[in-house]
Design a protein around this motif. Sequence first.
Motif, short mmCIF file in Angstrom:
data_model
loop_
_atom_site.label_atom_id
_atom_site.label_comp_id
_atom_site.label_asym_id
_atom_site.label_seq_id
_atom_site.Cartn_x
_atom_site.Cartn_y
_atom_site.Cartn_z
N LYS A 17 -6.17 3.16 -26.65
CA LYS A 17 -7.46 2.37 -26.53
C LYS A 17 -7.47 1.48 -25.96
CE LYS A 17 -11.44 5.78 -27.69
NZ LYS A 17 -12.28 5.77 -28.13
N SER A 18 -6.55 0.60 -27.24
CA SER A 18 -6.06 -1.02 -26.30
C SER A 18 -5.08 -1.33 -25.47
CB SER A 18 -5.21 -0.92 -28.02
OG SER A 18 -4.93 -3.21 -28.14
N CYS A 19 -3.85 -0.13 -25.11
CA CYS A 19 -3.09 -0.32 -24.04
C CYS A 19 -3.43 -0.07 -23.27
CB CYS A 19 -1.72 0.18 -24.69
SG CYS A 19 -0.52 0.54 -25.95
N ILE A 20 -4.89 0.97 -23.18
CA ILE A 20 -5.05 1.48 -21.17
C ILE A 20 -6.19 -0.51 -21.14
CG2 ILE A 20 -7.54 2.09 -20.15
CD1 ILE A 20 -6.04 4.51 -22.12
N ALA A 21 -6.91 -0.90 -21.75
CA ALA A 21 -8.03 -2.18 -22.73
C ALA A 21 -6.91 -3.56 -21.40
CB ALA A 21 -8.34 -2.54 -23.55
N SER A 22 -5.42 -3.30 -22.16
CA SER A 22 -4.74 -4.34 -21.75
C SER A 22 -4.16 -4.35 -20.44
CB SER A 22 -3.63 -5.20 -23.08
OG SER A 22 -2.83 -3.96 -23.37
N GLY A 23 -3.62 -2.87 -19.32
CA GLY A 23 -2.96 -2.22 -18.94
C GLY A 23 -1.46 -1.99 -19.58
N ALA A 24 -1.35 -2.24 -20.51
CA ALA A 24 0.03 -2.06 -20.76
C ALA A 24 -0.08 -0.45 -20.50
CB ALA A 24 0.31 -2.56 -22.14
N TYR A 25 0.33 0.43 -19.67
CA TYR A 25 0.92 1.52 -20.12
C TYR A 25 1.54 2.01 -18.64
CZ TYR A 25 -3.54 1.57 -17.05
OH TYR A 25 -4.56 1.46 -16.06
N ARG A 26 2.15 2.66 -18.75
CA ARG A 26 2.45 3.08 -16.78
C ARG A 26 3.56 4.74 -17.20
NH1 ARG A 26 8.44 1.84 -18.33
NH2 ARG A 26 8.91 0.99 -20.09
#
Length: 106
Positions: A17-26
């Motif tokens: 959830k933290s990665c998604i909220a900060s846009g840190a996903y690909r």
Amino acid sequence: MPPKRPKKIEYLTERIKSCIASGAYRDTFHAALRKNERNISLPEIIHVLKTGRHEKSKDQFDEVFKAWNYALRGETVDGLDLRVIISFDDERDLLIITAFYIEQRR
């Protein structure tokens, strides 16, 4: 003696959830191909990552990349059963490895 495997992430859903909220996903290249091939959208994947459950028994250690792959499963907004496989890179970004419907989409 082979090197020890790294520990699995203890608070996986919070990290996701933290990665998604900060846009840190690909997407990985593989995930991009499979999403297109299986007609799965990024919003469907994000929804399952936010609302689905961790399937610990489906987690696997990838010897090539020396990283854990984690399985999450949940329903899309349309009620389809979707499994998403993810990992994390050295920068701590979430990597979408692949996604697939548990039953074939009609």
